[in-house]
Design a protein around this motif. Structure first.
Motif, PDB file in Angstrom:
ATOM      1  N   GLU A  39       4.599 -14.031   4.623  1.00  0.00           N
ATOM      2  CA  GLU A  39       5.172 -12.738   4.172  1.00  0.00           C
ATOM      3  C   GLU A  39       4.687 -12.270   2.687  1.00  0.00           C
ATOM      4  O   GLU A  39       4.510 -10.981   2.744  1.00  0.00           O
ATOM      5  CB  GLU A  39       6.693 -13.138   4.012  1.00  0.00           C
ATOM      6  N   SER A  40       4.450 -13.146   1.911  1.00  0.00           N
ATOM      7  CA  SER A  40       3.886 -12.805   0.357  1.00  0.00           C
ATOM      8  C   SER A  40       2.572 -12.270   0.877  1.00  0.00           C
ATOM      9  O   SER A  40       2.018 -11.307   0.050  1.00  0.00           O
ATOM     10  CB  SER A  40       3.998 -14.115  -0.309  1.00  0.00           C
ATOM     11  N   PHE A  41       1.692 -12.871   1.432  1.00  0.00           N
ATOM     12  CA  PHE A  41       0.276 -12.505   1.846  1.00  0.00           C
ATOM     13  C   PHE A  41       0.328 -11.312   2.421  1.00  0.00           C
ATOM     14  O   PHE A  41      -0.447 -10.047   2.013  1.00  0.00           O
ATOM     15  CB  PHE A  41      -0.464 -13.459   2.591  1.00  0.00           C
ATOM     16  N   ILE A  42       1.417 -10.824   3.217  1.00  0.00           N
ATOM     17  CA  ILE A  42       1.298  -9.589   3.818  1.00  0.00           C
ATOM     18  C   ILE A  42       1.651  -8.515   2.972  1.00  0.00           C
ATOM     19  O   ILE A  42       1.381  -7.445   2.997  1.00  0.00           O
ATOM     20  CB  ILE A  42       2.312  -9.624   5.164  1.00  0.00           C
ATOM     21  N   ALA A  43       2.735  -8.810   2.191  1.00  0.00           N
ATOM     22  CA  ALA A  43       2.900  -7.941   0.834  1.00  0.00           C
ATOM     23  C   ALA A  43       1.848  -7.448   0.363  1.00  0.00           C
ATOM     24  O   ALA A  43       1.497  -6.329  -0.326  1.00  0.00           O
ATOM     25  CB  ALA A  43       4.012  -8.363   0.247  1.00  0.00           C
ATOM     26  N   GLU A  44       1.029  -8.205  -0.268  1.00  0.00           N
ATOM     27  CA  GLU A  44      -0.127  -7.865  -0.938  1.00  0.00           C
ATOM     28  C   GLU A  44      -1.106  -7.114  -0.277  1.00  0.00           C
ATOM     29  O   GLU A  44      -1.766  -6.083  -0.978  1.00  0.00           O
ATOM     30  CB  GLU A  44      -1.078  -9.501  -1.467  1.00  0.00           C
ATOM     31  N   GLU A  45      -1.453  -7.359   1.044  1.00  0.00           N
ATOM     32  CA  GLU A  45      -2.203  -6.623   1.874  1.00  0.00           C
ATOM     33  C   GLU A  45      -1.778  -5.071   2.100  1.00  0.00           C
ATOM     34  O   GLU A  45      -2.525  -4.166   1.867  1.00  0.00           O
ATOM     35  CB  GLU A  45      -2.438  -7.079   3.274  1.00  0.00           C
ATOM     36  N   LEU A  46      -0.470  -5.129   2.244  1.00  0.00           N
ATOM     37  CA  LEU A  46       0.330  -3.862   2.470  1.00  0.00           C
ATOM     38  C   LEU A  46       0.061  -2.854   0.911  1.00  0.00           C
ATOM     39  O   LEU A  46      -0.155  -1.520   0.995  1.00  0.00           O
ATOM     40  CB  LEU A  46       1.824  -3.908   2.348  1.00  0.00           C
ATOM     41  N   ASP A  47      -0.096  -3.711  -0.136  1.00  0.00           N
ATOM     42  CA  ASP A  47      -0.214  -2.934  -1.503  1.00  0.00           C
ATOM     43  C   ASP A  47      -1.750  -2.375  -1.518  1.00  0.00           C
ATOM     44  O   ASP A  47      -1.950  -1.407  -2.181  1.00  0.00           O
ATOM     45  CB  ASP A  47      -0.097  -3.654  -2.649  1.00  0.00           C
ATOM     46  N   LYS A  48      -2.695  -3.096  -0.752  1.00  0.00           N
ATOM     47  CA  LYS A  48      -4.226  -2.800  -1.123  1.00  0.00           C
ATOM     48  C   LYS A  48      -4.605  -2.073   0.207  1.00  0.00           C
ATOM     49  O   LYS A  48      -5.655  -1.187  -0.106  1.00  0.00           O
ATOM     50  CB  LYS A  48      -4.864  -4.034  -0.938  1.00  0.00           C
ATOM     51  N   ASN A  49      -3.981  -1.895   1.220  1.00  0.00           N
ATOM     52  CA  ASN A  49      -4.357  -1.177   2.416  1.00  0.00           C
ATOM     53  C   ASN A  49      -3.331   0.101   2.739  1.00  0.00           C
ATOM     54  O   ASN A  49      -2.309  -0.336   3.284  1.00  0.00           O
ATOM     55  CB  ASN A  49      -4.801  -2.141   3.524  1.00  0.00           C
ATOM     56  N   PRO A  50      -3.611   1.204   2.679  1.00  0.00           N
ATOM     57  CA  PRO A  50      -2.564   2.281   2.971  1.00  0.00           C
ATOM     58  C   PRO A  50      -2.320   2.545   4.337  1.00  0.00           C
ATOM     59  O   PRO A  50      -1.419   3.282   4.687  1.00  0.00           O
ATOM     60  CB  PRO A  50      -3.432   3.673   2.365  1.00  0.00           C
ATOM     61  N   LEU A  51      -3.501   1.904   5.155  1.00  0.00           N
ATOM     62  CA  LEU A  51      -3.137   1.971   6.721  1.00  0.00           C
ATOM     63  C   LEU A  51      -2.245   1.091   7.289  1.00  0.00           C
ATOM     64  O   LEU A  51      -1.708   1.394   8.474  1.00  0.00           O
ATOM     65  CB  LEU A  51      -4.338   1.912   7.391  1.00  0.00           C
ATOM     66  N   LEU A  52      -1.767   0.069   6.558  1.00  0.00           N
ATOM     67  CA  LEU A  52      -0.772  -0.886   6.861  1.00  0.00           C
ATOM     68  C   LEU A  52       0.663  -0.600   6.315  1.00  0.00           C
ATOM     69  O   LEU A  52       0.840  -0.001   5.355  1.00  0.00           O
ATOM     70  CB  LEU A  52      -1.257  -2.212   6.337  1.00  0.00           C
ATOM     71  N   GLU A  53       1.494  -0.809   7.311  1.00  0.00           N
ATOM     72  CA  GLU A  53       2.962  -0.558   7.056  1.00  0.00           C
ATOM     73  C   GLU A  53       3.746  -1.398   7.641  1.00  0.00           C
ATOM     74  O   GLU A  53       3.309  -2.148   8.881  1.00  0.00           O
ATOM     75  CB  GLU A  53       3.520   0.869   7.100  1.00  0.00           C
ATOM     76  N   MET A  54       4.980  -1.778   7.039  1.00  0.00           N
ATOM     77  CA  MET A  54       5.981  -2.761   7.740  1.00  0.00           C
ATOM     78  C   MET A  54       6.766  -1.846   8.877  1.00  0.00           C
ATOM     79  O   MET A  54       6.999  -0.617   8.817  1.00  0.00           O
ATOM     80  CB  MET A  54       7.070  -3.097   6.836  1.00  0.00           C
ATOM     81  N   ALA A  55       6.945  -2.589  10.032  1.00  0.00           N
ATOM     82  CA  ALA A  55       7.805  -2.090  11.132  1.00  0.00           C
ATOM     83  C   ALA A  55       9.011  -2.009  10.788  1.00  0.00           C
ATOM     84  O   ALA A  55       9.848  -2.911  10.321  1.00  0.00           O
ATOM     85  CB  ALA A  55       7.482  -2.771  12.465  1.00  0.00           C
ATOM     86  N   ARG A  56       9.972  -0.917  11.258  1.00  0.00           N
ATOM     87  CA  ARG A  56      11.387  -0.852  11.141  1.00  0.00           C
ATOM     88  C   ARG A  56      11.739  -0.913  12.360  1.00  0.00           C
ATOM     89  O   ARG A  56      11.165  -0.729  13.322  1.00  0.00           O
ATOM     90  CB  ARG A  56      12.016   0.333  10.321  1.00  0.00           C
ATOM     91  N   ASP A  57      13.181  -0.956  12.443  1.00  0.00           N
ATOM     92  CA  ASP A  57      13.611  -0.916  13.967  1.00  0.00           C
ATOM     93  C   ASP A  57      13.218   0.291  14.674  1.00  0.00           C
ATOM     94  O   ASP A  57      12.890   0.396  15.796  1.00  0.00           O
ATOM     95  CB  ASP A  57      14.910  -1.112  13.968  1.00  0.00           C
ATOM     96  N   GLU A  58      13.410   1.265  14.058  1.00  0.00           N
ATOM     97  CA  GLU A  58      13.202   2.775  14.869  1.00  0.00           C
ATOM     98  C   GLU A  58      11.762   2.891  14.872  1.00  0.00           C
ATOM     99  O   GLU A  58      11.384   3.975  15.714  1.00  0.00           O
ATOM    100  CB  GLU A  58      14.018   3.979  13.808  1.00  0.00           C
ATOM    101  N   GLN A  59      10.911   2.132  14.212  1.00  0.00           N
ATOM    102  CA  GLN A  59       9.342   2.355  14.534  1.00  0.00           C
ATOM    103  C   GLN A  59       8.902   1.226  15.693  1.00  0.00           C
ATOM    104  O   GLN A  59       7.641   1.145  15.858  1.00  0.00           O
ATOM    105  CB  GLN A  59       8.634   1.930  13.325  1.00  0.00           C
ATOM    106  N   ALA A  60       9.833   0.711  16.432  1.00  0.00           N
ATOM    107  CA  ALA A  60       9.535  -0.102  17.417  1.00  0.00           C
ATOM    108  C   ALA A  60       8.539   0.616  18.550  1.00  0.00           C
ATOM    109  O   ALA A  60       8.890   1.576  19.062  1.00  0.00           O
ATOM    110  CB  ALA A  60      10.614  -0.676  18.353  1.00  0.00           C
TER     111      ALA A  60
END
Length: 523
Positions: free
Chosen positions: A36-57
């Motif tokens: 989870e911490s690793f993914i958070a770092e990747e989200l900061d570096k890569n603008p094409l990555l994002e966390m999914a929300r329930d409405e984004q399923a």
């Protein structure tokens, strides 16, 4: 011989660790919380990555966002319909890291669109499972992996910062003391350790602060009167004495008992009765009183919070077999926003911008594939562990079998180093509790009757049970334990029994006899 430059063709083979392969290998050894911490770092570096929300399923109508749901993809591609160990279906074969690299190189910009049915998201965590008729977890979708979603209220986040022992003492000093005692008390508090003991000396403090020793003694006495009782003591005896005075139990007999704590530890009760001038009943009351005191009063203000272990894998027994699922609560679902990529592509004019954007997309796709590969590998290894140790999951530690990394590696056709990485920092939750995956890999003990070898943990459980059931008047020696274990079918040497007993934190027969005698007096 003619000297000069020339061109030669040579063939050679070499193993190249690409950054993507290194990343895939590194992810295997990380726990879910570290991921989870690793993914958070990747989200900061890569603008094409994002966390999914329930409405984004993702649904059949939502094709503009690639999903990196770590377990649902695994369930869709191979684990769906998994009937457990007792069933006919087995998890799909995870792809090797090299194969993953090949696919990534060939399809770095390939769409990763998915179409999950609603049932997939109905069962994306252990908590969402319904209870079957047998009391186990119902798994209509088979082995479910990791999904996003609202994990509920995190009550730990509301907890305020805990007050440290030093802050607690300084607050009391400021409220009850005046100068110059206050300044000396602050210096004394600085030399109180986390357990609550004063680690300096009166003479050193007097010289350092350039104040009379009487003033230091006065300040120390004031600090020793602070909460918690016993703080500021220079020894265990002084700590207990302070608490006895606080409880108004510091009479001459108790004072002599506290002065001779070493005799109490050695179990010399007859000698203590003579020193204290009491009978058996009074000595028993005094020992019970001592047990109520805290030998380490400062630990209740420890700044370190006890962190609960978050399991990475859930194992439950069902009618069809064993249900094995990754913990969806501790792993987020990662998405690649392809619509945002298309928007940025239209605005990118120069080659540098286009190359950077292409790298971002390739890295994002790589990350999702690596996380999916990690999920598949963990589930496959956990499935084999459950298969090898089914007796443990059914009946407990007494049925734990000896197992090595090689055993699992050969069964799942992976390298031992991969199994070692997968089982590092991972915890499994089952009906018997939460266990580290490494716990299931134990050495074997030969059977006395020539039968199948047993696990060392199984032997330890028997030793613990035998000592717990021993009579206070018939304490078992290590030789007696060897004979009893041999009767149970365990062929052990005396030194091995002693080593296992010590690893369990159990004292020798002499120490246990002494402890039981003291307990009998206090009881």
């Amino acid at each position: 011989m003619k000297m000069g430059p020339r061109l030669d063709l040579r063939q050679s083979q070499s193993l190249v660790m690409t950054p993507q392969l290194q990343q895939a290998i590194r992810l295997l050894a990380l726990s879910n919380l570290e991921i989870e911490s690793f993914i958070a770092e990747e989200l900061d570096k890569n603008p094409l990555l994002e966390m999914a929300r329930d409405e984004q399923a993702p649904t059949a109508d939502a094709r503009d966002t690639d999903s990196g749901d770590l377990g649902e993809a695994a369930a869709r591609d191979g684990f769906e319909g998994h009937e457990g160990i007792d069933g006919d279906l087995a998890p799909a074969e995870p792809q090797s890291a090299d194969r993953l690299l090949e696919q990534g190189a060939e399809a770095g910009d390939a769409p990763l669109d998915v179409d999950f049915d609603s049932e997939t998201f109905m069962h994306d965590s252990n908590a969402d499972m319904g209870r079957g008729q047998d009391g186990g977890l119902s798994m209509e979708g088979g082995v479910s992996g990791v999904g996003g979603g609202d994990d509920g209220v995190d009550f730990d986040s509301f907890a305020g910062a805990s007050l440290s022992l030093h802050d607690h003492l300084l607050m009391q000093a400021g409220q009850s003391l005046d100068e110059p005692v206050l300044s000396v008390a602050r210096g004394l508090i600085d030399q109180i350790d986390e357990v609550g003991y004063f680690t300096g000396s009166v003479l050193e403090m007097s010289q350092r602060l350039d104040v009379p020793g009487v003033l230091v003694e006065q300040a120390l006495a004031a600090v020793q009167g602070f909460d918690p009782a016993g703080v500021g003591a220079r020894s265990l005896a002084e700590c207990i004495a302070i608490q006895a005075r606080e409880a108004d139990r510091y009479d001459p007999a108790m004072a002599r008992l506290i002065e001779n704590l070493d005799l109490l530890a050695e179990g010399k009760l007859s000698q203590l009765k003579r020193i204290c001038g009491v009978d058996d009943e009074d000595l028993g009351d005094m020992v019970r009183e001592l047990r109520g005191y805290d030998p380490k009063p400062g630990l209740r203000f420890s700044a370190e919070r006890t962190e609960a272990i978050t399991p990475d894998i859930f194992v439950a027994k069902t009618k069809q077999g064993w249900a094995i699922e990754l913990n969806s609560a501790s792993l987020p679902r990662v998405l690649v926003n392809r619509s945002y990529y298309a928007e940025l592509s239209r605005d990118a004019q120069d080659k540098t911008s286009k190359a950077w954007l292409s790298d971002c997309l390739t890295n994002a796709n790589w990350l999702i594939k690596a996380l999916d590969q990690r999920a598949r590998t963990i589930v496959k290894v956990a499935t084999e562990i459950v298969k090898q140790q089914e007796g443990f999951f059914l009946n407990g530690v007494e049925q734990l079998r000896p197992m090595t990394l090689r055993t699992v590696a050969e069964a799942v056709e992976m390298h031992e180093s991969t199994i070692s990485r997968v089982t590092s920092n991972k915890y499994l939750s089952c009906a018997h509790g939460i266990f580290e995956l490494k716990y299931f890999f134990t050495s074997g003990i030969a059977s006395a009757d020539g039968g199948e070898a047993v696990s060392a943990e199984t032997v330890k459980s028997h030793i613990r049970a035998l000592i717990a059931a021993e009579d206070a008047k018939a304490i078992l020696s290590d030789d007696s334990l060897v004979d009893l274990l041999h009767a149970k079918g365990f062929d052990l040497a005396r030194r091995t029994v002693a080593k296992y007993r010590e690893s369990l934190g159990l004292g020798s027969s002499v120490q246990r006899r002494r402890q039981k005698a003291i307990s009998a007096k206090a009881g």
